[in-house]
Structure formats: C-alpha cells, structure tokens
Design a protein around this motif. Structure first.
Motif, short mmCIF file in Angstrom:
data_model
loop_
_atom_site.label_atom_id
_atom_site.label_comp_id
_atom_site.label_asym_id
_atom_site.label_seq_id
_atom_site.Cartn_x
_atom_site.Cartn_y
_atom_site.Cartn_z
N ARG A 201 0.84 -1.22 0.00
CA ARG A 201 0.00 0.00 0.00
C ARG A 201 0.87 1.26 0.00
O ARG A 201 0.54 2.25 -0.65
CB ARG A 201 -0.93 -0.02 1.22
N MET A 202 1.98 1.19 0.70
CA MET A 202 2.88 2.36 0.71
C MET A 202 3.46 2.58 -0.69
O MET A 202 3.54 3.71 -1.17
CB MET A 202 4.03 2.15 1.70
N ASP A 203 3.84 1.46 -1.34
CA ASP A 203 4.42 1.58 -2.68
C ASP A 203 3.42 2.16 -3.68
O ASP A 203 3.80 2.80 -4.65
CB ASP A 203 4.90 0.20 -3.18
N LYS A 204 2.13 1.93 -3.40
CA LYS A 204 1.11 2.49 -4.30
C LYS A 204 0.82 3.95 -3.97
O LYS A 204 -0.10 4.55 -4.53
CB LYS A 204 -0.17 1.68 -4.18
N GLY A 205 1.52 4.49 -2.99
CA GLY A 205 1.39 5.91 -2.69
C GLY A 205 0.45 6.24 -1.54
O GLY A 205 0.20 7.39 -1.23
N GLU A 206 -0.06 5.18 -0.85
CA GLU A 206 -0.95 5.47 0.29
C GLU A 206 -0.11 6.04 1.44
O GLU A 206 1.00 5.53 1.71
CB GLU A 206 -1.63 4.18 0.75
N ASN A 207 -0.66 7.04 2.09
CA ASN A 207 0.05 7.62 3.22
C ASN A 207 -0.47 6.97 4.51
O ASN A 207 -1.51 7.36 5.01
CB ASN A 207 -0.20 9.13 3.23
N LEU A 208 0.23 5.96 4.99
CA LEU A 208 -0.30 5.18 6.11
C LEU A 208 0.28 5.64 7.44
O LEU A 208 1.49 5.77 7.57
CB LEU A 208 0.00 3.69 5.91
N GLU A 209 -0.61 5.86 8.40
CA GLU A 209 -0.18 6.24 9.75
C GLU A 209 -0.24 4.99 10.61
O GLU A 209 -1.23 4.77 11.31
CB GLU A 209 -1.16 7.28 10.31
N CYS A 210 0.73 4.14 10.53
CA CYS A 210 0.67 2.95 11.39
C CYS A 210 2.08 2.50 11.75
O CYS A 210 3.07 2.92 11.15
CB CYS A 210 -0.12 1.82 10.73
N PHE A 211 2.13 1.66 12.76
CA PHE A 211 3.40 1.17 13.30
C PHE A 211 4.22 0.49 12.20
O PHE A 211 5.42 0.77 12.02
CB PHE A 211 3.04 0.19 14.43
N ALA A 212 3.58 -0.39 11.41
CA ALA A 212 4.32 -1.12 10.38
C ALA A 212 4.88 -0.17 9.32
O ALA A 212 6.01 -0.36 8.86
CB ALA A 212 3.42 -2.17 9.74
N ALA A 213 4.12 0.85 8.95
CA ALA A 213 4.61 1.81 7.94
C ALA A 213 5.83 2.53 8.48
O ALA A 213 6.82 2.72 7.77
CB ALA A 213 3.50 2.80 7.60
N ARG A 214 5.77 2.88 9.76
CA ARG A 214 6.94 3.59 10.33
C ARG A 214 8.14 2.65 10.43
O ARG A 214 9.28 3.07 10.28
CB ARG A 214 6.57 4.17 11.69
N LEU A 215 7.86 1.38 10.71
CA LEU A 215 8.97 0.40 10.74
C LEU A 215 9.66 0.35 9.38
O LEU A 215 10.89 0.35 9.29
CB LEU A 215 8.44 -0.99 11.06
N TRP A 216 8.85 0.30 8.30
CA TRP A 216 9.43 0.27 6.95
C TRP A 216 10.24 1.54 6.70
O TRP A 216 11.37 1.48 6.22
CB TRP A 216 8.33 0.16 5.88
N GLU A 217 9.65 2.70 7.05
CA GLU A 217 10.34 3.97 6.79
C GLU A 217 11.68 4.05 7.53
O GLU A 217 12.67 4.54 7.00
CB GLU A 217 9.46 5.15 7.24
N ASP A 218 11.69 3.56 8.77
CA ASP A 218 12.89 3.72 9.60
C ASP A 218 13.89 2.59 9.41
O ASP A 218 14.92 2.55 10.08
CB ASP A 218 12.51 3.78 11.08
N ASN A 219 13.57 1.63 8.53
CA ASN A 219 14.43 0.46 8.51
C ASN A 219 15.80 0.68 7.89
O ASN A 219 16.71 -0.09 8.12
CB ASN A 219 13.73 -0.75 7.88
#
Ligand code: HEM
Length: 572
Positions: free
Chosen positions: A279-297
């Motif tokens: 969903r992030m790759d499709k451009g969705e702006n997700l406010e969730c723990f998993a999205a932040r984990l991906w961003e900070d990885n």
C-alpha cells in the motif's frame, strides 16, 4: 493451606501432563532412565550443598522439585505476598534446580531491577518457545543484548510518548465504534471491549480492520494462545533439561512442532507487513506502526523476519492487557459508583452535559479526576500483577544475600501497589490519592506514580534522555504510552455515553462483581473464541471473572451523537 492444595491439583493436571506428552514421549525409555537418575542425583547434591550459601529466606524445598509443586498458576501474586508476610519481602524459591527470587518491596525492586538493570534485564533462554518457535527474534523473550536493544529502539521510535500522539484518531475512532456497538447491543459488552482492544491495535500496527470473516483475528488469537502456553518454562521438558536439545530430529518431535509454528507465524506476520509495504508503494500515506517500521528500517537495519516479529509483538503483547484494564475499570466503578459520578460530572463540565460532543484527547488536561481514576485502576488491580520474569546474567549479592547467575527475578507489582507505606489504605479504590486539580497534565501523567507497566524509566533524567535518544528503558513496557491512552479514551467515552450500573436480582438487589475473583485474561479470551482452554501462563495477566454490567445511554442526544459520528468515516 487450601490455596496450596488447589494449586497443587492445577499443577498436576496441566503442566505435568504437557510435559509427559511433549517431552518424555520423544525420548527412548532406557536413555531417559539413566539420564533421569544422574540428574536426580545432581539435584539432590545441589540441594544438600546449597544450604551452605546465604540465600534470601523462603519456604523449604523438596528434592528435585524444589518449590515447583506449591507455586500456584493462578493468583500467584497473592501467594507471593502471603509468603512475604512470613519470610520478608525478598523470597527465594527454586523450581527443579532453577533459582527464583521474588521481590515484593519497591526499594528492592528499585535497587535490583532498576539500579542494577545491566545484570537483571535478560530473559531465561527458552529453547522451545524462543530458539525454535520464535527463531530467537521475538522481543518479549530476547535475552539482553544487541538485538533486544535494536528491537526496543524500533518500538520506541514508533510508540514513544510523542509519537503515539499520531495515533489518537485511530483510538478515538475505535472507541466510537465501541460506543455504537454498545448502544445497539448490551449483551456483547465483554466481547465488544475485547474487540476494541484487538482491532485498535490491528489498526495501529497494520492500518487495517479485521475482515468480516474473522480469519485474521482467529489466526492472531491462535498464535497468541499457543505462544503464551508454549513460553511457560515448564511447558516442554527441553527447557528444564536443555541437554535434550542435542537429540536428533527423529527423537525430538517437539522441535519439528516448534519449527512448524515458526513457519506459520512468520508467514502470517510477513504477509501483514508486506500488505502495508504494498500500500505504501502504491502511494498510500499510512499512519501505522508497520509503515513507520518500513520507513525507519534504513536506520534500524532489521531483516524481514525480525521486522515481522516486531510488528506482531505489538499486537501480541498489548491486546489482552488493554482490554483487561478496561474491564477492571468497570469493576472498580460498579463497586464505587461515587467515583463514576464524580468523573461524569467532570466530563459534563468540560464538554457539556447535553450530549452533543464527546470528550477527546484534547480534553485530557482538563479532566484531572478522570486521569486519577485511570491511574487508580492501574494501581488497584494491575492487569499484569507480577511482571514478566527477568533473568540475571552474573552472580550478585544484595542485603547480604547471594543471588546466583541465571536467577529468575520476579517483581510483584500487585504487592507494591498494595503496600500501605506507599499507598495508604491500599485495598480501597480511591482515585483521590492521584487527584491533582492544579497539576499540568499530559498523556504521560497516566503512566506516573504506579508501576503497572513495569519498573524503571520514569525518573526525570531518564525522561529527558528518552526525548533526546531512543532510550526506552531496559525492559519496561514499550507500549505503555499507547496502552494508557487506549484505556483512558475508552473509559472516558463510556462514562460520557452511559450510566454504568450493576444488574439487579429479582428482589432489586444489585449484583456486584467480586474483585477478589479474577482469571487469566487469555483464558477468557480463548474461551470466548471457542478454542480449547488453558490454565497457566509464564506472564500471567488477570482480568475480572465474568460480571454483569448495565450501560444505560445517558440521553437520546448522546445516542444520536454516537450514531452520527460513527457513520461519518472522517470523524472520530
Ligand atoms: C494496559 C496495557 C498494558 C499493560 C498493563 C502492560 C504491562 C506490561 C508489563 C508489566 C510488561 C513487563 C515489563 C518487564 O518485563 O519488566 C510489559 C512488557 C511488554 N509490553 Fe506491555 N502492557 C500493556 C500494553 C502493551 C501494548 C499496547 C504494547 C504494544 C503496543 C505492549 C508491548 C509490550 C512488549 C513488547 C513487552 C515486552 C518488553 C520486553 O521484553 O522488553 N504492551 N507490558
């Protein structure tokens, strides 16, 4: 005495049958006999010679079992508190040769688990649940070391006091769903509260709700249930006798079972994590723990399986505790209706009594009595009454007592919360003890002055350190800021929407809950889901035993507001 007998029968029924099924069946009989005899001898020798050491006092032990047969699997915290009346606040127990130290006083916990935390922040290595089932990646079981630090740092980046502010709308939306359900159907209150906790966490972690087929929810609960059973140190013989890990696969069927479970959960948690990535790759702006984990990885450098477990751990560790605390809030309120009335009056003063607007997190600093009410709930009946067992790395001495390396150290949160030198008249539910009408309140205030989330990180210095770095304390609950806010907003909104009362019997007498009766939270959860019941836990948490509650909407306007807000997906 009767408590000990009851416990004994529980123990015999559950744990030893598990041992017999899972461990003994996979070892050839002759080898086991020789092995058993030598071990028996070793334990007897250890028992005889250990008398020379000055350990903390405690009840006498029987050879081989130590105190294993008398430690209850339920109400363990009360058993430990009772022992401390006889032996003092530090108690030594042994379980089949393993050392255990139970701490009932804050000053000892503060010295051992906080000041000497470098030595006492590990976990007992579990071969079945840790090495094979979790691939040594599950936060809650990790020994103290670099991977634990990395995982806790990742948790802290997502769930520190500041970041959890970003999840408020999810929590508010979740509570509105809860209120909407309860205005329609009062009979499912228990399940609705459980669902609120589970779904809010799922949403916070993976930005999704449970599907209508309930499949993900069932899988998650299945994992959770079997994992908590598996991590009991006595669930598998190999954890008592690690030498069994040298057996080849053909003779260690338990190993295949653990690895299979590992595959199942890795696949499941990875799928949820990859859905978020997609969903992030499709451009969705997700406010969730998993999205932040991906961003900070890029910074965290965690491999995919570890990432999957970190996100899954948030769901596993947080669901039942959050729901259990809300249930205790209801029990406390039913038994002390004046506290609910006072809180309702405060809410009405702040948002208006007409029912047109529900309280939100924005109102927290104007609701000092409600804040005190939640803190008193955490104190009065901590949902994790004994903290997760810590494990010492090296030999130590404290107050003249020897604490050998590899001691399991348990802090009795319940006993600290009922110590009358800290909390006068501790058995009385009294929010006034925390009521500070003139204090500057923040969400973190909910976590102060009690130890419901473990010990050791709220000193002013550490709070400053927390804000500047990723330091999250060594082992306290990393989800605590999220958890206390989930409890707060649910409780305050329930109070805003409903008059909360006990049911009455035929003669009109209120049927009140018995606060002394509780059960293991997960057992109850599992029971609801119609899966087999289980009776003991390594990390026992408690929730009140079944009780009746009547929630009467306070007015038609309140009901209308709830329906209106809930039907508008953009409002919370
Ligand atoms: C009211 C709700 C909760 C309570 C009372 C609670 C309490 C606790 C306690 C007492 C511990 C053990 C601390 C120790 O070992 O000394 C713990 C550990 C933990 N909690 Fe919570 N918790 C709650 C909710 C949550 C939530 C919502 C999350 C995640 C989002 C969470 C994640 C964890 C994790 C991952 C651990 C293991 C930490 C470690 O081993 O280093 N908890 N919690």
């Amino acid at each position: 005495m009767s408590a000990v007998l009851t416990t004994f029968s529980n123990f015999t029924k559950t744990d030893w049958s598990t041992l017999a099924q899972e461990g003994v069946s996979s070892v050839p009989g002759g080898a086991l006999a020789v092995f058993g005899t030598s071990l028996g001898l070793a334990y007897v020798l250890k028992y005889v010679f250990s008398k020379k050491d000055k350990y903390a006092p405690g009840p006498s032990q029987v050879p081989f079992f130590g105190n294993a047969l008398e430690i209850p699997t339920q109400y363990t915290w009360r058993y430990f508190a009772k022992l401390s009346e006889k032996y003092g606040p530090m108690i030594r127990l042994t379980i089949a040769g393993g050392e255990m130290l139970v701490l009932n006083k804050l000053e000892d916990i503060d010295e051992i688990l906080v000041k000497r935390s470098g030595n006492y922040s590990s976990r007992k290595p579990l071969i079945y649940a840790g090495k094979y089932r979790s691939g040594d990646k599950r936060l809650v079981l990790l020994p103290y070391g670099p991977l634990l630090k990395k995982q806790r740092a990742a948790f802290f980046q997502m769930l520190n006091a500041k970041m959890v502010g970003g999840y408020e709308h999810i929590q508010e939306r979740g509570t509105m769903k809860l209120l909407a359900k309860l205005t329609g159907d009062q009979t499912g209150a228990y399940l609705s509260i459980k669902n609120y906790a589970a779904e809010t966490l799922l949403n916070l972690v993976y930005a999704k709700a449970f599907g209508s087929d309930g499949k993900d929810l069932r899988t998650l609960l299945g994992i959770l249930e079997s994992f908590v059973t598996d991590m009991h140190p006595r669930a598998y013989l190999v954890d008592t006798f690690p030498v069994l890990d040298y057996l080849p696969n053909a003779l260690a069927l338990w190993r295949q079972k653990a690895k299979k479970m590992h595959e199942v959960e890795v696949e499941f948690y990875t799928r949820l994590l990859m859905e978020v990535k997609g969903r992030m790759d499709k451009g969705e702006n997700l406010e969730c723990f998993a999205a932040r984990l991906w961003e900070d990885n890029e910074k965290n450098q965690l491999d995919l399986t570890t990432l999957a477990y970190v996100a899954g751990s948030a769901f596993e560790a947080g669901t039942d505790n959050t729901a259990g605390t809300i249930l205790w809030f209801l029990v406390a309120g039913l038994l002390n209706p004046h506290t609910l009335k006072k809180a309702q009056e405060e809410i009405d003063r702040v948002v208006g009594a007409d029912g047109y607007a529900a309280p939100t997190f924005q109102h927290l600093d104007q609701l000092p009595y409600c804040v005190a009410l939640i803190k008193e709930t955490f104190r009065w009946m901590p949902v994790a009454p004994v903290s997760a067992p810590h494990h010492s790395l090296k030999e130590d001495e404290y107050k003249g007592y020897r604490i050998p390396a590899n001691t399991t150290v348990i802090s009795n949160i319940w006993a600290v919360h009922h110590d009358d030198s800290l909390y006068p008249d501790p058995f009385t539910f009294n929010p006034d003890r925390f009521y500070k009408p003139d204090a500057k309140l923040r969400a973190e205030s909910l976590n102060e002055e009690h130890y419901g989330f473990g010990f050791g990180q709220l000193s002013p210095m550490l709070l400053i350190l927390q804000r500047l770095t990723s330091y999250s304390g060594r082992r306290t609950c990393p989800g605590q800021y999220l958890a206390s806010k989930s409890v707060f907003i649910a409780a305050v909104r329930l109070l805003w929407a409903f008059n909360i009362e006990p049911p009455v019997d035929a003669s009109g007498k209120p049927i009140l809950p018995d606060p002394a009766r509780c059960r293991n939270g997960l057992t109850a959860y599992v029971h609801v889901m119609h899966v087999a019941c289980w009776t003991s836990s390594n990390f026992p948490n408690s929730e009140p035993d079944t009780f009746g509650v009547v929630m009467k909407p306070r007015s038609d306007i309140h009901v209308q507001t709830i329906k209106q807000v809930w039907s508008d997906p953009t409002s919370a």
